[in-house]
Design an enzyme around this catalytic site. Sequence first.
Site, mmCIF file in Angstrom:
data_model
loop_
_atom_site.group_PDB
_atom_site.id
_atom_site.type_symbol
_atom_site.label_atom_id
_atom_site.label_comp_id
_atom_site.label_asym_id
_atom_site.label_seq_id
_atom_site.Cartn_x
_atom_site.Cartn_y
_atom_site.Cartn_z
ATOM 1 N N SER A 177 17.530 15.892 -0.681
ATOM 2 C CA SER A 177 16.914 17.043 -0.866
ATOM 3 C C SER A 177 17.662 18.216 -1.004
ATOM 4 C CB SER A 177 16.116 17.330 0.479
ATOM 5 O OG SER A 177 14.962 16.521 0.439
ATOM 6 N N GLU B 236 63.624 -0.584 -21.131
ATOM 7 C CA GLU B 236 63.801 0.541 -21.527
ATOM 8 C C GLU B 236 64.668 0.756 -22.674
ATOM 9 O OE1 GLU B 236 62.154 3.186 -19.872
ATOM 10 O OE2 GLU B 236 61.209 1.435 -18.913
#
Length: 769
Positions: free
Chosen positions: A359, A89
Site C-alpha cells: 500500500s 596486454e
Amino acid sequence: MSGWTRFLPSIRLLVVGGLSIIIALCVLFSIGYAVTDVPEPNIEATGQTSTIYYNDGKTPIGQYKVQDRKSVSSDEISEPMRKAAIAAEDTSFYENRGISMKGLSRAVVGVATNKYAGGGSTITQQYVKNFYLTNEHSLDRKVKEMFISLKIDQQQSKDDILANYLNTIYLGRRSYGIEVASQNYFDKSAKDLDVSESALLAAMIQRPGAADPADNPEAYQDRFDYVVKSMTDEGFITEEQAAKVKMPKVKEASKEESLKGQKGYMWEYVRREALRKLDIDEAQLDRGGYNITTTFDKDRMKEAEKAIKNLPPDQPEGLQAGLVSINPDSGGIEAFYGGKNYLDQAFNVSTQGHAQAGSTFKPFALVAGLENGVRLTDMYPGSPTTFNADGTTWTPHNFGNSSYGPVSLLKATQSSINTAYAALNIQVGPDKTVDVAQRAGLSGNCTDKQMKTGDTRNCTIGLTPNMSNVLGTPSVKVVDMANAYSTFASNGVKHDAHAIKKVTQGEDDEEVFKSETKGKRVFDKAVAAETSYALSQVINGGSGSYAQQLGRPAAGKTGTTSDNQAAWFSGYTPNLATSVVLYREVDGKSVSIGAYGGRGQVTGGSFPIQVWTEYMKAALQGEKVEQFPERGELPDKPKPKNTNEPVAPAPKPKPTSPSGSDGGDGSDKKAPIDKPSEKPKDDEDKDKDKDKEKDSDGSKDSKDDGKDDGKDSKGSDDGNGDDKDKPAPSVPADPPKKPDPPKPPKDSDSGSNGGNDGGSDNGDGGKDD
C-alpha cells in the site's frame, strides 16, 4: 601538359611538400621529446590514503587505501606470470620502443570523436599512465604518455619495465602489485604462480573490479580463455599444456574488522558513489588522498540500528530489515540500516534489496489523481467490485474482506481501501501512476538484461502500467521509497538521494566535488500539500495511528503484501523522511514472514511502524517542530470519467401514514456512507471512526479525535506489539511470478496478479494493513 592534367601539382611540388611535412613533424616531435620530462610519480601511485567522514567532516568512518604494498624484482615473478601479462596486454612488448603507433592512432581518433574506449596501449604506456599520469581521457595526456614512454624505454631495461608494471597494477581486493595479489588470491608468492593462476591474474588486469573470482569466476572466463590462447599463439605454452589449463581455485577474501557492523555498509555505498561521481577507478580512489564528507549522521545511524535491534529476537530464517532516512531539503541520506553485520552479509538490504511495495505505492496514484482533477471528496466503491479495463476483469478485495460502501478518496486513503484505489487507478490510468512514482524518486523498470544478470541495483522490478500496480505489485528498494516520500516531505521538490556531501583532495583540501542539493520541482505545490494532508490522516485516525506517539505533524502510509511477504511503513515530517521494511527471503526466494513476535502475521501497522516511530522520536529530538504547508487551490484540469463511481441507492418510499400520524416507522434508513458492513480484521482497514463520522469526506467526530492510542482490540492489529488476539488470516493470493506482472485474471477472487494491498486484499501487491 594539357587538359585536366594541367591542374595536377608537379612531381617536384609533391616531393617538396611531402618532405616539408615530414621535416615539420620531425621538428615538432623532437621539440616535444626534448621538453617533456619524466615527472614525479602521481599521488595515486604514491598511495595517499582516502578517508570518509560523517557529516560533521571530522569523525572518520573508514578509509580507502592500499591494503599492502611490496615491490619485487623481475626474477621474483614467475616466468608464466610474466608471459601471461605479455600475452594479455602487449604481445610486441620486447620488440616495440615503448609505444604502439596503431594503438596510439586509435586512441587519438577516439579522443577526438569523444568515443575513446581505451585499449591499444603498450605495457610501457600503461606503466607510465599508472605511475606518472592519470586516467584522464584527453589528447594532451596521451601525447605526454607517448613521450614519457619513449624516454622510459630508453632509460630502463624491458625486464625492469615489466616488473615495475606488474608492481603497480591494481588486481582487486585492494591489492596493488603482483606480489600482494598473489598472496591475497592464492596464498603464495608471485615467484610460485603457475600457468593457470598467472592466466587468471593476467585476465583480471583489464577489469580488476568486475567481480571477485572466488565468488564469480565466470566473470573472467572469456578473458581467461583469451589469455591462454594468446600464450599458445605466442609459443609460450604448447597446445597440450593449454588443454590442461583450467580456471584455478581462489581462496576466500579475508575480512577487515574495521568494516564490522554498519560501517562496512557505509564504506561500500560511499565507495560506489565516489567512483561514479568522481569518474575515477578503484586504484585512484584507494591511492588518491581524497577526503570525503558524507551525509551520514553518526547519532541517527546509531538510532536506526537501535530501532531495528529492538525488534523481537525470535526472527524466522531469512528475515531482512531495512531502513533509510533522508533529509528532504537536500536528498542526503542521514541514516540507513544495511544488515546485521557487513562482514557476515555484504548485501545491503536498504540499497540493494527489493520488496513488493504494498500500500505504500498508493500515494503515487493519489498524486496522479490530484494532478488530473480528482479531489479528496470524490466517491469510490469501498466494497468488493469487479472492474473491467481493456477487456480484462479484476475483483480486488479489502483486508478481511471488509465492505465499506461508497467512500471518499480521503477515507480510502485513511483506511487504505483497496477497491477505491483500484477504481482511482483505472480512472487516471496506471501509466500516470508509474510516471508519478518515477518523478517522485523510484528507479525505472528493470530491463530484461538487468533481470538476467541480476544487476538490479539501479532499477525497480515490475514497474509496469497495469491496473493492479496501485496496490503495490512493483518490487522497490528501500532507498528509492524513502527518496519518493522525501519528495512529498519537501512539498513536491525532488532531490536525488546521495551519501556524499563534498570531496576535497591534497594538503590544501582543494574541493573537487560538491553535491547538488538545489532539487527540482516535480509536483505542484498545492498537489503536494493536499497529498501530505491526506497522508497525515492515515496517522491522525487511520491505519498508521501508532505514529501519533511521535508527537509532531507527520504523514505516511502502511503497506503489507500478499501472503505476508513484506511489510512497510513509509512516512515523513517536514524535516525528515524515513522508510522501513521487513521482508523474508529463503534460498533467494520471497516467502511469507509468518507468525513472528507473538503475532499471527506482520503488517505495516505493526513492527515497521513501531521501528519508524522509535527511530523518528530519537532522530528528531531537539529539532524544531515544523508544520506541513497549508492546502491550496489545486490545478483546474478536466477530470477523467470515473466509470466506477458508486451511486447511493435512493431511500425507500415512506409508507402511507395513518391519519394523524407523521409517518416515520423507522424504515427510511439512508444508504451507509463510509461505514464498513463488517469489522475489519486489521488496523489498516479498521474503521477507526466507527459510527462517529459526520460526512463523506472521512473526517472524525471531534469527540473521537486522537482517541486511538494504538491498543489492540480483539481481532485487530494496530501496531502496539501486544497482539493478544491475532488478526484473521487474509484470503490467500498468488504473488507475481515475473518482474512485469501479467494482466489481472478475470473474475479472480485474488484480485490480481500479485499481491494484495491492504490485508489480504488478495491481489494487489500489498495488503491494506
